[in-house]
Every structure is written in structure tokens, then in C-alpha cells.
Design an enzyme around this catalytic site. Structure first.
Site, mmCIF file in Angstrom:
data_model
loop_
_atom_site.group_PDB
_atom_site.id
_atom_site.type_symbol
_atom_site.label_atom_id
_atom_site.label_comp_id
_atom_site.label_asym_id
_atom_site.label_seq_id
_atom_site.Cartn_x
_atom_site.Cartn_y
_atom_site.Cartn_z
ATOM 1 N N HIS A 128 0.806 -1.227 0.000
ATOM 2 C CA HIS A 128 0.000 0.000 0.000
ATOM 3 C C HIS A 128 0.842 1.281 0.000
ATOM 4 C CE1 HIS A 128 -3.478 -2.397 0.157
ATOM 5 N NE2 HIS A 128 -3.593 -2.552 1.453
ATOM 6 N N HIS A 202 -9.693 1.873 1.047
ATOM 7 C CA HIS A 202 -9.562 0.698 1.925
ATOM 8 C C HIS A 202 -10.600 0.724 3.051
ATOM 9 C CE1 HIS A 202 -7.591 -2.680 3.841
ATOM 10 N NE2 HIS A 202 -6.618 -2.660 2.945
ATOM 11 N N GLU A 340 -11.543 -3.900 -2.556
ATOM 12 C CA GLU A 340 -10.693 -2.833 -3.079
ATOM 13 C C GLU A 340 -10.579 -2.959 -4.596
ATOM 14 O OE1 GLU A 340 -6.959 -3.111 -0.606
ATOM 15 O OE2 GLU A 340 -8.238 -4.617 0.355
#
Length: 373
Positions: A128, A202, A340
Site C-alpha cells: 500500500h 480501503h 478494493e
């Protein structure tokens, strides 16, 4: 890269919640301060029966409230009630994710003959965007109203070399609550040097309400005939495989927990589901339906449409009871799930995957719509 659709609802219309709520101009308030004194603000929005609160820290959706079949509201996203809790160790609750959503294997990739080494924060991998990704940035936020819609325009500039990524990246993300109560997210980015980009959101969903317990009875449908298997580090091993005959087949819908305890090596690696589904529609110019999540008990349903070619379904496997939400209840394994929308994990190292390359003069665009009924 995916292209943003034309028109306020793309090629797919979100259904109404069943009653009308007049849109309200976004309201700004001080939420807290970082250790260096930086002020973090919270914006409250309401439209079409959906109520949302967004932080300038991480672009975080702190709260998203919708009614059940009886009209009773609950917060259907996990989060915290202080800045300190988010800074101390949030597992990306509600955050904007970048510069690269999901994992890049060994924290490195080669672009135009140059190897780039990234911030490593997930074993040997970069997750991420690294240890200080966009989820920890303080975003500039501007409210807007546009006809029946209300929303926020968030912007952030990521410097060349930040977390190891090349190029100065200018990012603009628009959160829109439509007159029908849908939450639309439009992403845009430009760069001054070739780089890779994969932006997502998220949010952890529990349609029965945060802190209410497991989502294993939620029913999930994913329009995907293939997924990308992973190794023990949750990095895709290569080409997608068929979901038919495996626990990963959600094409006709089933409960989240139906096959969760199957003795499947992929489930053992991730302690549940934490994989990328290869959406049948591929990358599209406008958002198209890809997934539906329903809580039979409350009657709440979430439908997702996107321009992206992939969907990461994460079943909340690493929640361990140590984090406590605003209602004072701890979050345990399986108490929420994430959906996601994305390009595939480790794409910079997998030439056969849809490209995440962005060059100067190009504009990254992506759109995802969340509809609540």
C-alpha cells in the site's frame, strides 16, 4: 490505465435508498492534531440518505452511515474516534491508498532499465505504498456542491523519490455523495517522470454495523471467473486461474464464510481470503457492476461498479481483537471485509498483467461507485 466515465453516474446507475434526503453542504470541524501540531479536520456530508465523515488525514472515511430495511441508521465502516488511534496503528481503516495499492514483491521493480527499491513494510514486500503511503498524508480538501450532488475534492503531491517511487505525482481524488445516496470516487494523477500508480480505497465493511460481530453471514457476489493465486508472502505467482471448483468462486453468490475453513493452500497462506479477483469485464471506460454484498439480517446491500480490472477481497483475517472502535467494541477476525477496486498486485513485475505505468503527459483515471440500498 482506466478512464473516468462521462456523466454523473457513469454507465451504471445507483439505486435510491427508498426515501429522499436533501443534500447538505459539507460541514468542516477540527478533529485533532498530529504530534507536530498539524491540524486534522473532519468533513461531514449527507445526501440521498447516506451520511459520511471524511478526515483530511489519509483521506480517511471515518464513518459511513446508511439505514437498514426499517430505516434505522448504523455506521457500516470500521474506524476510530481519535487521530491518535489512526496514527498509532490503523490497518488502513477507510484510507486512500497509494502510490501503489496492494503488494509489490521484494519491494522493487525495474522501469526503463532502472531498478527502484521501495519502502518495505510487509515482510520483504512493499504494501500500500510503503511505511508512509498516502494513508498517512495530510490531504488538501475542498468541499463542493454540483446540482443534486455534494462532495469533497482531495489533493496531494507526492515528491520524486518518496517511499522509493520515481516522479513527482500530483493526485486528485473526488468523493461525491450523489442525490441517490451513492458514494462515487474519482481518481486522477499526473507525473513528471515515468512511474507506476495504483490507487484505491480501503474501507472495512460490516453492513450490520461496526462492532456488531462477524461478516461471515454476509452474502457476496463477484463477477470474476479467475483470480490470481499467491505465494506464502501473498505475492501473485503468475497467471490467473479459474475459480470454478474452488472456494474462490463467488460468481453466483454465497456467504463469506461458506468455504472459509476449507483446507485450501491459498486460504491457509492468507488465513482466509486476501486475493485479487480478475474481473470478467476487464478495464472499462466507464464503471460497470462487479460485486454485491448483502447482510440478510439488516437488509442492507452494497453494490460496487468500477472501471478497474481487479478486485481485492480481504476477509479481515488479521484483525485480532486489539483494536477498539468508536462504540467501544473490539474488532476481531472476520468482523469486516474489504472490496478494493484495483489493478493487480505486483503488476510492475508481471508484464502479462494490465499495466500500471504512467508517463509524463498521460493522466491516470479511475472511478468506483458504491451504491447502498
Amino acid at each position: 490505465m482506466s478512464s473516468r466515465s462521462s456523466g454523473p453516474a457513469g454507465r451504471w446507475s445507483a439505486g435510491p435508498l427508498g426515501f429522499s434526503t436533501r443534500g447538505r453542504n459539507p460541514v468542516k470541524e477540527l478533529f485533532g492534531k498530529l504530534a507536530d501540531g498539524t491540524e486534522i479536520h473532519r468533513w461531514s456530508l449527507e445526501n440521498g440518505g447516506t451520511r459520511m465523515k471524511v478526515l483530511s488525514y489519509g483521506g480517511i472515511v471515518q464513518s459511513l452511515r446508511t439505514p437498514d430495511r426499517e430505516g434505522r441508521y448504523a455506521d457500516i465502516s470500521l474506524g476510530f474516534d481519535t487521530v491518535e488511534d489512526y496514527v498509532a496503528g490503523s490497518p488502513y481503516f477507510g484510507a486512500l491508498i497509494g502510490r501503489y495499492g496492494n503488494r509489490i514483491g521484494a519491494g522493487r521493480f525495474t522501469l526503463d532499465g532502472t531498478e527502484y527499491r521501495l519502502s518495505v513494510n510487509d515482510g520483504d514486500n512493499s504494501l500500500h505504498g510503503g511505511a508512509a503511503g498516502f494513508d498517512r498524508a495530510v490531504w488538501d480538501v475542498e468541499p463542493f456542491t454540483d446540482g443534486p450532488d455534494v462532495g469533497l475534492r482531495l489533493s496531494h503531491t507526492s515528491a520524486d523519490g518518496e517511499q522509493g517511487y520515481p516522479g513527482t505525482l500530483d493526485v486528485r481524488v473526488t468523493y461525491t455523495l450523489t442525490g441517490r445516496g451513492a458514494w462515487r470516487v474519482d481518481y486522477e494523477a499526473t507525473t513528471d517522470k515515468a512511474t507506476v500508480v495504483n490507487l484505491t480505497s480501503h474501507v472495512y465493511w460490516n453492513l450490520a454495523g461496526e462492532g456488531s460481530g462477524s461478516v461471515h453471514d454476509h452474502e457476496l457476489t463477484i463477477a470474476a471467473s479467475r483470480y490470481t493465486p499467491v505465494d506464502s508472502g501473498l505475492i501473485p505467482t503468475g497467471e490467473p486461474v479459474e475459480v470454478a471448483g474452488t472456494p474462490f468462486d463467488f460468481r453466483t453468490g454465497k456467504t463469506v464464510g461458506a468455504d472459509l475453513r476449507e483446507a485450501d493452500r491459498q486460504l491457509l497462506y492468507a488465513k482466509g481470503f486476501d486475493h485479487n479477483w480478475v474481473l470478467d469485464k476487464g478495464a472499462t471506460a466507464g464503471p460497470e457492476w462487479v460485486a454485491t454484498l448483502t447482510d440478510p439480517a439488516s437488509g442492507r446491500t452494497l453494490k460496487i461498479a468500477t472501471t478497474e480490472p481487479g478486485l481485492q477481497f480481504y476477509s479481515g483475517n488479521f484483525l485480532d481483537g486489539t483494536l477498539v472502535g468508536p462504540t467501544g467494541r473490539s474488532y476481531r477476525q472476520g468482523d469486516a471485509l474489504c472490496l478494493e477496486t484495483q489493478h493487480f498486485p505486483d503488476s510492475p513485475n508481471k508484464p502479462s498483467y494490465p499495466s500500471t505505468l504512467l508517463r509524463p503527459g498521460q493522466t491516470y483515471r479511475s472511478t468506483t461507485i458504491h451504491s447502498f440500498t
